[in-house]
Design a protein around this motif. Structure first.
Motif, PDB file in Angstrom:
ATOM      1  N   ARG A   1       0.575  -1.643  -0.021  1.00 18.54           N
ATOM      2  CA  ARG A   1       0.572  -0.014   0.170  1.00 18.54           C
ATOM      3  C   ARG A   1       0.393   1.562   0.491  1.00 18.54           C
ATOM      4  O   ARG A   1       0.569   2.486  -0.258  1.00 18.54           O
ATOM      5  CB  ARG A   1      -0.781   0.088   0.839  1.00 18.54           C
ATOM      6  CG  ARG A   1      -2.322  -1.094   1.425  1.00 18.54           C
ATOM      7  CD  ARG A   1      -2.306  -1.042   0.539  1.00 18.54           C
ATOM      8  NE  ARG A   1      -3.826  -2.325   0.084  1.00 18.54           N
ATOM      9  CZ  ARG A   1      -3.210  -2.951  -0.856  1.00 18.54           C
ATOM     10  NH1 ARG A   1      -2.873  -3.668  -1.561  1.00 18.54           N
ATOM     11  NH2 ARG A   1      -4.569  -3.675  -0.927  1.00 18.54           N
ATOM     12  N   ALA A   2       2.149   0.945   0.835  1.00 18.62           N
ATOM     13  CA  ALA A   2       2.928   2.470   0.502  1.00 18.62           C
ATOM     14  C   ALA A   2       3.515   2.893  -0.503  1.00 18.62           C
ATOM     15  O   ALA A   2       4.259   3.693  -0.863  1.00 18.62           O
ATOM     16  CB  ALA A   2       3.749   1.834   1.400  1.00 18.62           C
TER      17      ALA A   2
ATOM     18  N   GLU B   1       1.985   1.652  -3.493  1.00 23.13           N
ATOM     19  CA  GLU B   1       1.069   2.166  -4.767  1.00 23.13           C
ATOM     20  C   GLU B   1       0.709   3.825  -3.772  1.00 23.13           C
ATOM     21  O   GLU B   1       0.479   4.508  -5.213  1.00 23.13           O
ATOM     22  CB  GLU B   1      -0.196   1.348  -4.363  1.00 23.13           C
ATOM     23  CG  GLU B   1       0.187   0.276  -5.137  1.00 23.13           C
ATOM     24  CD  GLU B   1      -0.765  -0.416  -4.367  1.00 23.13           C
ATOM     25  OE1 GLU B   1      -1.379  -2.125  -4.840  1.00 23.13           O
ATOM     26  OE2 GLU B   1      -2.273  -0.496  -3.799  1.00 23.13           O
ATOM     27  N   ARG B   2       0.926   3.958  -2.753  1.00 20.76           N
ATOM     28  CA  ARG B   2      -0.066   5.687  -2.548  1.00 20.76           C
ATOM     29  C   ARG B   2       0.953   6.589  -1.901  1.00 20.76           C
ATOM     30  O   ARG B   2       0.111   7.656  -2.398  1.00 20.76           O
ATOM     31  CB  ARG B   2      -1.361   5.087  -1.370  1.00 20.76           C
ATOM     32  CG  ARG B   2      -2.241   4.132  -2.014  1.00 20.76           C
ATOM     33  CD  ARG B   2      -3.073   3.555  -0.513  1.00 20.76           C
ATOM     34  NE  ARG B   2      -4.027   3.362  -0.272  1.00 20.76           N
ATOM     35  CZ  ARG B   2      -5.228   2.968   0.426  1.00 20.76           C
ATOM     36  NH1 ARG B   2      -4.844   3.401   1.796  1.00 20.76           N
ATOM     37  NH2 ARG B   2      -6.029   1.949  -0.250  1.00 20.76           N
ATOM     38  N   PHE B   3       2.150   5.837  -1.659  1.00 20.83           N
ATOM     39  CA  PHE B   3       2.979   6.424  -1.018  1.00 20.83           C
ATOM     40  C   PHE B   3       4.293   7.044  -1.792  1.00 20.83           C
ATOM     41  O   PHE B   3       5.059   6.016  -0.900  1.00 20.83           O
ATOM     42  CB  PHE B   3       3.145   7.331   0.172  1.00 20.83           C
ATOM     43  CG  PHE B   3       1.639   7.326   1.049  1.00 20.83           C
ATOM     44  CD1 PHE B   3       1.269   8.566   0.987  1.00 20.83           C
ATOM     45  CD2 PHE B   3       1.031   6.012   1.559  1.00 20.83           C
ATOM     46  CE1 PHE B   3      -0.082   8.787   1.305  1.00 20.83           C
ATOM     47  CE2 PHE B   3       0.118   6.717   1.983  1.00 20.83           C
ATOM     48  CZ  PHE B   3      -0.850   7.903   2.159  1.00 20.83           C
ATOM     49  N   ARG B   4       4.894   6.139  -2.944  1.00 15.66           N
ATOM     50  CA  ARG B   4       5.872   5.904  -3.528  1.00 15.66           C
ATOM     51  C   ARG B   4       7.091   6.794  -3.077  1.00 15.66           C
ATOM     52  O   ARG B   4       7.900   5.537  -3.154  1.00 15.66           O
ATOM     53  CB  ARG B   4       5.750   5.742  -4.676  1.00 15.66           C
ATOM     54  CG  ARG B   4       6.910   4.787  -5.605  1.00 15.66           C
ATOM     55  CD  ARG B   4       6.864   3.777  -6.697  1.00 15.66           C
ATOM     56  NE  ARG B   4       7.681   3.292  -7.075  1.00 15.66           N
ATOM     57  CZ  ARG B   4       7.650   1.972  -7.059  1.00 15.66           C
ATOM     58  NH1 ARG B   4       6.381   1.027  -6.772  1.00 15.66           N
ATOM     59  NH2 ARG B   4       8.701   1.094  -7.668  1.00 15.66           N
TER      60      ARG B   4
ATOM     61  N   THR C   1       7.800   6.818   0.282  1.00 22.85           N
ATOM     62  CA  THR C   1       9.140   5.182   0.466  1.00 22.85           C
ATOM     63  C   THR C   1      10.326   5.087   0.415  1.00 22.85           C
ATOM     64  O   THR C   1      11.032   4.365   0.653  1.00 22.85           O
ATOM     65  CB  THR C   1       8.057   4.263   0.154  1.00 22.85           C
ATOM     66  OG1 THR C   1       6.522   4.520   0.840  1.00 22.85           O
ATOM     67  CG2 THR C   1       7.946   2.064   0.496  1.00 22.85           C
TER      68      THR C   1
END
Length: 289
Positions: A224-225, A227-230, A233
Motif C-alpha cells: 500500500r505504501a 502504491e499510495r506514497f511511492r 517510501t
C-alpha cells in the motif's frame, strides 16, 4: 524464465544470509520488487487466479532462495568471523553502489516529490539508532539449544522483525539479528539441523513462526505504501540503506568474539570493489532481461 527466477531467488538468499544488504534490495535492483511484494500479498489475500499466479512465481523464486540460503549457511559459519572486515567491506560496496541505481530507477517519482526527501533522514536515523542503542555484546550471544518460553518468545519476535527488514529494501534483517545477538546462533542451529542435529529445532521452529507472522503483517503495508506514497517510501528506503552502512561498520562488535568496529585500517578496498562489481553485474543482468 524459470532460470531467471532461480537466479533472482539465489541472489536474494545470499544477501539475506549475511549482514549488510537485504534480499529486498536485490529484488529492487533487479526490477521485480513490486511483483515480489504483490505476489506475497496476493497469495494471502488475492483471488483464486491471483493466488495461483503468485504461488507459481514464488515457488520458482523460493527454490533459488532455498538453494542460496543452504549454500550460504553451510559455508558462512566458518568464514564470517574469520573474514568479518572483508565481508563488511564488500557489503558497504553493495550499499554505496546500489543507492545511485535505486535513485536512477525512481528518478521521475523522486523529482516530482522532492519535498519528501526528509524521509531519507528518517530512514537513516532509524537504522543508526537501532545500531547505536544496541544492548547486545558478543559475550551475550545466546545458545538456542536449551528451549524455554522466554527464549521462544524472543526468537519469535526477532524472526518477525528480521523478515520484515529482509522484505524491505535497505535495512538488512541479518544485521538486525546480529544486533539482537542471535545471528550466529540461528545460522549455527540451522546448520546443525542440516547435519541432522535437532537439539535446537524447537527454537528454530519458533523463529520460523515469527518469520511467517512478520511476512503476513508487513507485506500489505509495504504494498500500500508503494502504491499510495511511492516517493516517500523510496526516500525512506534510501535512508535505510545509508543508515545500514553504520550498522555494517559496527557489526564486528556484536560477534561471539567481539572485534573492533571497522576503521579505515581494517577496511578492505578490494572486497569493496567486488561488492560494487556484483551490484553493477546484477544491474546489467536486469537491463539484459
Amino acid at each position: 524464465m524459470y532460470i531467471i527466477q532461480f537466479i533472482r531467488g539465489f541472489c536474494m538468499a545470499l544477501a539475506d544470509s549475511v549482514p549488510g544488504v537485504s534480499g529486498g534490495t536485490i529484488a529492487f535492483l533487479l526490477g521485480f520488487y513490486d511483483q515480489f511484494i504483490s505476489s506475497i500479498d496476493d497469495l494471502i489475500r488475492g483471488s483464486l487466479e491471483q493466488k495461483k499466479n503468485a504461488l507459481i512465481f514464488l515457488i520458482k523464486l523460493g527454490i533459488g532462495w532455498a538453494c542460496g540460503m543452504v549454500l550460504a549457511i553451510l559455508i558462512l559459519t566458518s568464514v564470517f568471523e574469520a573474514h568479518i572486515y572483508a565481508i563488511s567491506s564488500m557489503f558497504i560496496g553493495f550499499i554505496l553502489f546500489a543507492i545511485p541505481i535505486v535513485v536512477k530507477e525512481e528518478k521521475d517519482v523522486l523529482q516530482s516529490h522532492a519535498k519528501a526527501a526528509f524521509f531519507v533522514l528518517i530512514g537513516a536515523a532509524v537504522v543508526c539508532a537501532i545500531t547505536y542503542f544496541n544492548p547486545v555484546s558478543g559475550g551475550n550471544s545466546m545458545s538456542l539449544e536449551h528451549f524455554n518460553v522466554q527464549l521462544g518468545i524472543y526468537v519469535f519476535i526477532a524472526g518477525a522483525i528480521a523478515i520484515s527488514a529482509m522484505v524491505l529494501p535497505g535495512i538488512s534483517g541479518s544485521t538486525l539479528l546480529l544486533i539482537m545477538g542471535i545471528y550466529l546462533p540461528v545460522i549455527t542451529a540451522i546448520k546443525d539441523i542440516l547435519h541432522f542435529d535437532f537439539a535446537a529445532f524447537p527454537t528454530v521452529f519458533m523463529f520460523g513462526c515469527g518469520i511467517l507472522a512478520g511476512i503476513f503483517s508487513v507485506v500489505k503495508i509495504i504494498r500500500r505504501a508503494l502504491e499510495r506514497f511511492r516517493a516517500q517510501t523510496i526516500y525512506l528506503i534510501v535512508g535505510l540503506m545509508l543508515g545500514s552502512i553504520y550498522a555494517v561498520i559496527k557489526g564486528p562488535e556484536t560477534l561471539d568474539v567481539p572485534q573492533q568496529a571497522m576503521t579505515f585500517g581494517t577496511f578492505n578496498i578490494l572486497f569493496f570493489a567486488v561488492g560494487g562489481v556484483i551490484i553493477l553485474g546484477l544491474q546489467l543482468l536486469k537491463d539484459k532481461n
